[in-house]
Structures are given as structure tokens and as C-alpha cells.
Write a protein that holds these residues in place. Structure first.
Motif, PDB file in Angstrom:
ATOM      1  N   LEU A 179      75.153  83.832   9.900  1.00 48.18           N
ATOM      2  CA  LEU A 179      74.715  84.062   8.527  1.00 48.18           C
ATOM      3  C   LEU A 179      73.273  83.592   8.428  1.00 48.18           C
ATOM      4  N   GLY A 180      72.576  83.992   7.354  1.00 52.86           N
ATOM      5  CA  GLY A 180      71.133  83.810   7.302  1.00 52.86           C
ATOM      6  C   GLY A 180      70.619  82.551   6.644  1.00 52.86           C
ATOM      7  N   HIS A 181      71.480  81.715   6.103  1.00 46.70           N
ATOM      8  CA  HIS A 181      71.022  80.527   5.390  1.00 46.70           C
ATOM      9  C   HIS A 181      70.723  79.382   6.353  1.00 46.70           C
ATOM     10  N   SER A 182      69.993  78.386   5.869  1.00 46.38           N
ATOM     11  CA  SER A 182      69.768  77.133   6.589  1.00 46.38           C
ATOM     12  C   SER A 182      70.042  75.986   5.635  1.00 46.38           C
ATOM     13  N   THR A 183      70.551  74.875   6.193  1.00 45.53           N
ATOM     14  CA  THR A 183      70.953  73.741   5.357  1.00 45.53           C
ATOM     15  C   THR A 183      70.267  72.471   5.822  1.00 45.53           C
ATOM     16  N   SER A 184      70.214  71.495   4.911  1.00 42.76           N
ATOM     17  CA  SER A 184      69.579  70.216   5.225  1.00 42.76           C
ATOM     18  C   SER A 184      70.444  69.066   4.743  1.00 42.76           C
ATOM     19  N   PHE A 185      70.596  68.063   5.621  1.00 41.13           N
ATOM     20  CA  PHE A 185      71.230  66.821   5.209  1.00 41.13           C
ATOM     21  C   PHE A 185      70.169  65.763   4.906  1.00 41.13           C
ATOM     22  N   ALA A 186      68.924  66.031   5.292  1.00 37.26           N
ATOM     23  CA  ALA A 186      67.829  65.107   4.994  1.00 37.26           C
ATOM     24  C   ALA A 186      67.457  65.187   3.517  1.00 37.26           C
ATOM     25  N   LYS A 187      67.465  66.396   2.974  1.00 34.87           N
ATOM     26  CA  LYS A 187      67.166  66.605   1.551  1.00 34.87           C
ATOM     27  C   LYS A 187      68.488  66.650   0.789  1.00 34.87           C
ATOM     28  N   ARG A 188      69.074  65.488   0.573  1.00 33.79           N
ATOM     29  CA  ARG A 188      70.428  65.398   0.044  1.00 33.79           C
ATOM     30  C   ARG A 188      70.512  65.728  -1.439  1.00 33.79           C
ATOM     31  N   LYS A 189      71.648  66.309  -1.795  1.00 35.83           N
ATOM     32  CA  LYS A 189      71.999  66.484  -3.201  1.00 35.83           C
ATOM     33  C   LYS A 189      73.513  66.543  -3.285  1.00 35.83           C
ATOM     34  N   LEU A 190      74.112  65.643  -4.064  1.00 31.96           N
ATOM     35  CA  LEU A 190      75.571  65.602  -4.177  1.00 31.96           C
ATOM     36  C   LEU A 190      76.077  66.785  -4.984  1.00 31.96           C
ATOM     37  N   ASN A 191      77.026  67.519  -4.407  1.00 31.35           N
ATOM     38  CA  ASN A 191      77.764  68.564  -5.110  1.00 31.35           C
ATOM     39  C   ASN A 191      79.227  68.174  -5.071  1.00 31.35           C
ATOM     40  N   LEU A 192      79.809  67.948  -6.232  1.00 27.53           N
ATOM     41  CA  LEU A 192      81.166  67.426  -6.306  1.00 27.53           C
ATOM     42  C   LEU A 192      81.883  68.014  -7.504  1.00 27.53           C
ATOM     43  N   GLY A 193      83.063  68.566  -7.297  1.00 27.45           N
ATOM     44  CA  GLY A 193      83.857  69.019  -8.426  1.00 27.45           C
ATOM     45  C   GLY A 193      84.820  70.126  -8.061  1.00 27.45           C
ATOM     46  N   TYR A 194      85.776  70.348  -8.954  1.00 30.48           N
ATOM     47  CA  TYR A 194      86.694  71.470  -8.806  1.00 30.48           C
ATOM     48  C   TYR A 194      85.950  72.786  -8.994  1.00 30.48           C
ATOM     49  N   ARG A 195      86.452  73.815  -8.327  1.00 26.75           N
ATOM     50  CA  ARG A 195      85.847  75.137  -8.431  1.00 26.75           C
ATOM     51  C   ARG A 195      86.935  76.203  -8.580  1.00 26.75           C
ATOM     52  N   HIS A 196      86.661  77.150  -9.464  1.00 23.81           N
ATOM     53  CA  HIS A 196      87.485  78.345  -9.658  1.00 23.81           C
ATOM     54  C   HIS A 196      86.688  79.499  -9.075  1.00 23.81           C
ATOM     55  N   ALA A 197      87.205  80.138  -8.030  1.00 22.68           N
ATOM     56  CA  ALA A 197      86.443  81.152  -7.295  1.00 22.68           C
ATOM     57  C   ALA A 197      87.111  82.512  -7.394  1.00 22.68           C
ATOM     58  N   VAL A 198      86.306  83.533  -7.563  1.00 24.70           N
ATOM     59  CA  VAL A 198      86.758  84.913  -7.460  1.00 24.70           C
ATOM     60  C   VAL A 198      86.091  85.511  -6.226  1.00 24.70           C
ATOM     61  N   LEU A 199      86.898  86.037  -5.303  1.00 24.72           N
ATOM     62  CA  LEU A 199      86.355  86.591  -4.066  1.00 24.72           C
ATOM     63  C   LEU A 199      85.683  87.928  -4.333  1.00 24.72           C
ATOM     64  N   LEU A 200      84.460  88.084  -3.849  1.00 22.96           N
ATOM     65  CA  LEU A 200      83.687  89.304  -4.055  1.00 22.96           C
ATOM     66  C   LEU A 200      83.872  90.305  -2.924  1.00 22.96           C
ATOM     67  N   ALA A 201      84.618  89.926  -1.892  1.00 25.09           N
ATOM     68  CA  ALA A 201      84.890  90.819  -0.763  1.00 25.09           C
ATOM     69  C   ALA A 201      86.122  90.307  -0.044  1.00 25.09           C
TER      70      ALA A 201
END
Length: 446
Positions: free
Chosen positions: A354-376
Motif C-alpha cells: 500500500l502507498g502510505h508511510s507511518t511514523s512512531f517518532a511523530k506520535r499522536k494518540l488515537n484511542l476509541g471505539y469505531r463503527h466502520a462501514v466497509l467500502l469494498a
């Protein structure tokens, strides 16, 4: 055999629930009790410690993400073939999402819904008689939630114990244990919680020490007597579960990829699927005999260099993805991207599926329940399927790439969070962890 059960709750995280739960589990097992454990809410790490202490899988029971039929089924499975079931609450006993009563993801939901008493764990460091006022606030706070006893934790002295215990006894609550402060009993932690059970050196020695603590400082007979049969309603129909992603599933599993819920594996095996485990950190590719590959979450940011150097794994995964589905959750999604930046800011090449890149050096907390609808269509389910789950990560996307999104997300309150994840060819992934398919017609705000 159907277990009697109870819930270990507390006013907040950090009160010592996990340590004391493990102490009691290990002590009951030492006594020859057929003991099982479960965890309320989304959590991968504590159930692995439960499993080490009991010798049996520990399931998650999540009243927000799971429909009542599935919750009843899983609670019944946890209680089957056991004498005693101890459910550890997450966070504070009443903490959860702002949702319909009984569907908030709180430990209190399980206490009321399963008819189980609560053994309240109080960290009394820095207080004494005031602990009784805290305990009194829990009594009668919510209908159907019975506080049946108290465990005192982190006591400094006999005088400290006497002051807190006598005040709590005077409000009508029995004190079933008083555990001294002992920093040697602390379990090591890292950014997502405890260090994983599989990485804990001398874990069995630690569990033996915890069992000694329980035998010395907790009235285990009284704790067992507190437990009650589960009052779970009988499911009225089939429980909605995450459909098997394939007949033969290649599952990455090692120190970098370990976060998959036991109920998924249980459901897939019950459906007749085979699960073939492989270890990317050992440079193992997904088995060619499989028809789908699943990369769970975990700690790839701690092993980014080793993953980048695992050429057999990377080449094998790319070859697999040319003809068969590959899905990555959270850490697995990070590895499917182009690059992963570790905590020191060093960038490591990932699989590039996949085309994305991620960083653990530039941290940001993402926390919580999620309701997801699949697009494919994806290994999580068919296009248009609604799935409940959660996010819990510090890594962030630093390059979005150009892949089509995989899911449309809302939070537990129904707020639109936009689209997320990515899909390209046979490859899909997202930071979103799937817990359970949502039944047709159920409100997302339930």
C-alpha cells in the motif's frame, strides 16, 4: 460444569486490578480449581496474561462492540468446563462509551447483564478512612450492579490496613483482602500497556510469587463464595461473528504481530477453517498453501529494522498478494505501507503493498471505539458490511499515498470521522481493529 463468576472492578486504571486478578487466578489454579478468566472491553495484552495464569484462553467480553447474542454466547463459552470465572473490568468500573444503557462497553454492563457481583479493588495509597467514602459511592450507583466486597491494595502498614478496613466494614461491605505495597509485583509496561506476556522473562516465577501473595493476603475461600452462576440470556438467534476470511488462513504471529482476538480464532476454527501461523521476524513468508493472509496488530515499530531486513517474508508476502487477499490491522497495516519511521526517526522500508508511510517518532494518540462501514470487499467482510471495533495506536500517517480508502468511520457517539485505511488489488488494511459484525438493522448508536 458451568462456572460461577464475579467481576474485578476499580475506580480507575492503575488500581492494581490486573496484578490482583493474576494473583487470584494463579492461586486458584494452584489449589486445583478449574479457573477461567475474561476481560471486559478491547484489550489484547491482559488476556494473554490471564491465559498464562489459568492455562486456558481468556476471551474479551465487550458490551459496546458485541451484540447481546454474541456476548451471551461468549460468556457461556468462558464459563463452560470451569468452576470459577473471574472477569477483569477495563479502566474504571463504569467507564465506557456514551451509548445506550447496557451497551457502553463498561465492566458495569457485564455485572448487570450477567448478574455477577463486583469485587471492588481500591488503591488506598495516600488515604485511609476516605476509602470507605469511595466505596460507598459505588454502592447503588447503577441499577443491577452489586458491589459485594472490597480488596484493599498498596497498604503501607498494619495501622493503614486497620484504618481503611474498619471504615469500609462499617458501611456494610466485607473486606476480602488487604495487599501490602510491593514494587516487586509491578508488571513492566510500554506505550500500549503491559509488556506482552510472551516477552515477560520468568513469567511463571512471577505468577508463583503472585499466587503466594494471594494466599497470604486474600481470603480466597470468601472470594469463591462470592461468585454466582451467570444469568446470561439465551441467544435468540445466531450470534453475528466476523466471517472467516478464507478456508486456510496464514496468520502472522510473533513479537511484532500478536494482537488478534481469541474469539475470532475460535469462530474461524468452529467454521472449519485451518490457521497456519508464520513468523515474519524469523523471515518466514506466508505459507503458499493458504488462501488468505492476515497481519495482526502488535509492535512493528519496535522491530522495524528486522522487518525491513526480512527479505524472504517481504518477497513472499508480495508474491502471495498477487493472487490472494492480504489484510493488515493496525501494526499489520503499517507494515503493508511504503515506510515506517521508528521512535528514533530512522526510516525503514516496509513491504510497499500500500502507498502510505507511518511514523512512531511523530506520535499522536488515537484511542476509541469505531463503527466502520466497509467500502469494498475485504477479509473483514463484504462491501457495505458494518463492523464495530476500536483504534489504539500512537503511530500516525505521514504520507497518505493514493490508495482508495477501506472504511468509513464513526466514533461511538456517531460522529463522522471520514474514511480511513487503504485498498489496492488484493491488499487491504487499516488502523481499525475489528471486534464484531453489527447485526442487520441495529442502530449504530446502540
Amino acid at each position: 460444569m458451568t462456572a460461577r463468576g464475579l467481576i474485578i472492578g476499580a475506580p480507575r486504571s492503575g488500581s492494581g486490578k490486573t496484578t490482583l486478578t493474576l494473583a487470584m487466578l494463579a492461586a486458584f489454579r494452584r489449589r486445583g480449581v478449574a479457573i477461567r478468566a475474561a476481560k471486559s472491553g478491547p484489550d489484547y495484552i491482559d488476556p494473554a496474561f490471564h491465559a498464562a495464569a489459568t492455562g486456558a484462553p481468556s476471551l474479551n467480553l465487550d458490551s459496546w462492540a458485541m451484540a447481546p447474542a454474541q456476548l451471551a454466547q461468549l460468556a457461556g463459552a468462558a464459563a463452560r468446563d470451569a468452576e470459577l470465572l473471574i472477569i477483569e473490568s477495563s479502566m474504571g468500573l463504569f467507564d465506557g462509551a456514551e451509548a445506550a444503557p447496557g451497551r457502553q462497553g463498561a465492566g458495569a454492563d457485564l455485572a448487570a447483564g450477567l448478574g455477577l457481583p463486583v469485587l471492588l479493588t481500591l488503591d488506598v495509597s495516600g488515604q485511609s478512612q476516605t476509602a470507605a467514602a469511595v466505596a460507598r459511592g459505588f454502592v447503588g450507583h447503577a441499577p443491577g450492579v452489586e458491589i459485594a466486597g472490597v480488596l484493599l491494595n498498596r497498604l503501607a502498614s498494619e495501622r493503614h490496613k486497620t484504618g481503611a478496613a474498619s471504615a469500609i466494614t462499617q458501611i456494610g461491605l466485607p473486606v476480602l483482602g488487604s495487599v501490602p505495597r510491593d514494587e516487586r509485583l509491578a508488571l513492566p509496561e510500554r506505550h500500549l500497556g503491559l509488556v506482552q506476556a510472551s516477552e515477560h522473562h520468568a513469567l511463571q516465577d512471577m505468577l508463583e510469587r503472585l499466587a503466594d501473595v494471594a494466599e497470604a493476603h486474600i481470603d480466597l475461600d470468601a472470594v469463591a463464595a462470592l461468585a454466582r452462576p451467570l444469568a446470561a440470556p439465551q441467544p435468540t438467534g445466531p450470534a453475528p461473528v466476523l466471517a472467516p476470511p478464507g478456508q486456510r488462513i496464514a496468520l502472522a504471529r510473533d513479537a511484532a504481530f500478536s494482537f488478534i482476538y481469541p474469539h475470532h480464532l475460535q469462530d474461524w476454527r468452529r467454521a472449519g477453517c485451518e490457521i497456519d501461523v508464520f513468523a515474519p521476524l524469523a523471515d518466514e513468508p506466508p505459507p503458499e498453501s493458504c488462501d488468505v493472509c492476515w497481519l495482526p496488530g502488535g509492535y512493528p515499530e519496535l522491530h522495524a529494522g528486522a522487518i525491513a531486513a526480512a527479505t524472504r517474508f517481504g518477497e513472499g508476502l508480495r508474491r502471495f498478494a498477487t493472487t490472494r487477499p492480504v489484510h493488515g490491522e493496525c501494526g499489520g497495516y503499517m507494515v503493508l505501507g511504503e515506510r515506517l519511521e521508528d521512535a528514533q526517526g530512522v526510516s525503514h522500508a516496509m513491504t510497499g503493498l500500500l502507498g502510505h508511510s507511518t511514523s512512531f517518532a511523530k506520535r499522536k494518540l488515537n484511542l476509541g471505539y469505531r463503527h466502520a462501514v466497509l467500502l469494498a470487499d475485504s477479509p473483514i467482510g463484504a462491501r457495505g458490511t458494518t463492523v464495530r471495533g476500536h483504534e489504539f495506536h500512537y503511530a500516525r500517517i505521514i504520507e497518505a499515498g493514493r490508495d482508495a480508502p477501506l472504511v468509513a468511520l464513526r466514533d461511538a457517539q456517531g460522529r463522522d470521522l471520514g474514511t480511513a485505511g487503504g485498498r489496492r488489488g488484493h491488499v487491504t488494511g487499516a488502523f481499525f481493529h475489528a471486534i464484531a459484525t453489527q447485526p442487520d438493522g441495529e442502530s449504530q448508536h446502540a
